[in-house]
Design an enzyme around this catalytic site. Sequence first.
Site, PDB file in Angstrom:
ATOM      1  N   ASP A   1    -171.092   4.738 -70.812  1.00  0.00           N
ATOM      2  CA  ASP A   1    -171.741   5.193 -69.586  1.00  0.00           C
ATOM      3  C   ASP A   1    -171.503   6.675 -69.309  1.00  0.00           C
ATOM      4  O   ASP A   1    -172.405   7.373 -68.813  1.00  0.00           O
ATOM      5  CB  ASP A   1    -171.316   4.341 -68.388  1.00  0.00           C
ATOM      6  CG  ASP A   1    -169.812   4.187 -68.243  1.00  0.00           C
ATOM      7  OD1 ASP A   1    -169.052   4.774 -69.044  1.00  0.00           O
ATOM      8  OD2 ASP A   1    -169.387   3.467 -67.323  1.00  0.00           O
TER       9      ASP A   1
ATOM     10  N   GLN B   1    -167.281   1.970 -70.807  1.00  0.00           N
ATOM     11  CA  GLN B   1    -166.513   2.258 -72.013  1.00  0.00           C
ATOM     12  C   GLN B   1    -165.291   1.348 -72.149  1.00  0.00           C
ATOM     13  O   GLN B   1    -164.872   0.694 -71.196  1.00  0.00           O
ATOM     14  CB  GLN B   1    -166.033   3.709 -71.992  1.00  0.00           C
ATOM     15  CG  GLN B   1    -167.110   4.741 -72.247  1.00  0.00           C
ATOM     16  CD  GLN B   1    -166.484   6.105 -72.430  1.00  0.00           C
ATOM     17  OE1 GLN B   1    -166.534   6.951 -71.549  1.00  0.00           O
ATOM     18  NE2 GLN B   1    -165.891   6.344 -73.588  1.00  0.00           N
ATOM     19  N   HIS B   2    -164.740   1.330 -73.365  1.00  0.00           N
ATOM     20  CA  HIS B   2    -163.410   0.784 -73.676  1.00  0.00           C
ATOM     21  C   HIS B   2    -163.316  -0.744 -73.657  1.00  0.00           C
ATOM     22  O   HIS B   2    -162.245  -1.292 -73.917  1.00  0.00           O
ATOM     23  CB  HIS B   2    -162.337   1.326 -72.715  1.00  0.00           C
ATOM     24  CG  HIS B   2    -162.338   2.793 -72.539  1.00  0.00           C
ATOM     25  ND1 HIS B   2    -162.243   3.679 -73.587  1.00  0.00           N
ATOM     26  CD2 HIS B   2    -162.429   3.559 -71.416  1.00  0.00           C
ATOM     27  CE1 HIS B   2    -162.262   4.921 -73.123  1.00  0.00           C
ATOM     28  NE2 HIS B   2    -162.388   4.871 -71.817  1.00  0.00           N
TER      29      HIS B   2
END
Length: 501
Positions: A241, A79-80
């Site tokens: 994820d 992520q991110h």
Amino acid sequence: MSLVAGLDAGTQSVKLVVYDADTRQVVASASAPLDLISGDDGSREQHPAAWVEAMHDCFGAIDVSVRHRIVALGVSGQQHGFVPVDAAGEVLGPAKLWCDTSTSAECGEIMDAVGGAGRCIELAGNPVLAGYTASKLPWTRRHRPEVYARLATILLPHDYLNFVLTGERFCEYGDASGTGWLDVRTRQWSSAMLDATDDTRDLRDCLPPLVEPDASFPMLPAIASALGLPAGVRVSAGGGDNMMAAIGTGCVAEGRLTMSLGTSGTLFAYADRPIVDDDGAWAAFCSSSGGWLPLICTMNCTVVTEQVAKMFGFSTRDGDARIAATAPGADGLTFLPFLNGERTPDLPLGKGVLAGLGAHNMREAHVYRAAMEGATYSLRYGYDAFVGAGMRFDRIALTGGGANSAAWRQMVADVFDCPVDVPAQVESAAFGAALQALWSLQRAQGDAGTLAEVAAAHVAVDPSLACTPDPERVRAYQPAYQRFLRHLDAVRPLYAAPPPL
């Protein structure tokens, strides 16, 4: 005879599983390592081309006869991340990752622009924390102006792999909620948060359209051929994820709690409504299954035990013996494991702290235990916020690399005073992506079944790995955890974030 596949692009590796839904078995798997580019300023980056190369390596390691039976693929990704892409689809620079803390000052700038962290939560459900995608845009404008000038689309890591596979630029709600720009209550991009991030351009033009969890797209014929897959493979929406791991562990119904012991540590629970904390004690994310996923994330989990083992010259495979040779509480040794800065508790500039050293505990086994305990206590700190908000859980589904450790499984059961189950499929994010691909394929074929029904049919636990709390150790960990909290309070002023630039 058809198969589905799940691909998980993590921080340390790309993993692939191929699943036979008829026999309920993973019939093939592969992985390929990834390198991390680290800077003294807290930057953590990777080249997206490395993800693509690793994806090819994974498929190349699977028998051709198996690949020819794959009909659908789902992609999970860390992520991110921030992948800057130009109008032609070319990547403009390295991707800044979830564990990148070099943009901490930009987090403060964005939040100040809307009136503080509390106002961010009112607008979107989340503050902009270290590592979130939003802060990476103003950092790029400041430090990589040539990238910013050519920027056409901002993609998350799994979005980028979907783009490579399908030629389409799109995003889904779960991963999008980790940017800091999505209003999780309405599932729409927040105009106020976008304007606070960059008031010199309309960032809406840089964000891909949002798609529903059951969406799917045809794989490009050229990439299917290069991967050794048949024509007509469908690529599902995929997700972050953690969202894919929620599917892979069955955390798609209320009352379920999943803990992932990976490079980062996470705790997440399914909800059928937005679960927002006014103080931002947890991430109020959307799920990739149509609901919401309140989530606690720590940035230092297995990375800490791995670093300690490396420092003393042994493998974490031999770590359980060190735990067995020491007692809960590590004889007074406390490890605040914030090697990469920390998100929970919120100390982006934090560093590791080893406290309570004495002649009796200055040994590798004690330090290793203290590291494992510290990573577990950080997750317990987040769990306490869930419980304080009224959430209740009967069991913990444990996944990630740390779940391979019998000692760590038992430690979680004892520290949390809660029974622990371990899913039979250890690669939960990749497996969850495969199940989402299966579900989206079934939906496209007219099946009205829910993703929760698919998970219930295919997610199993390994009864030989289950743990129940030991009352004596439960009592022994309680004062050690309180000591961890006291040390945490003591170091907070040392690692307070500086004022925004």
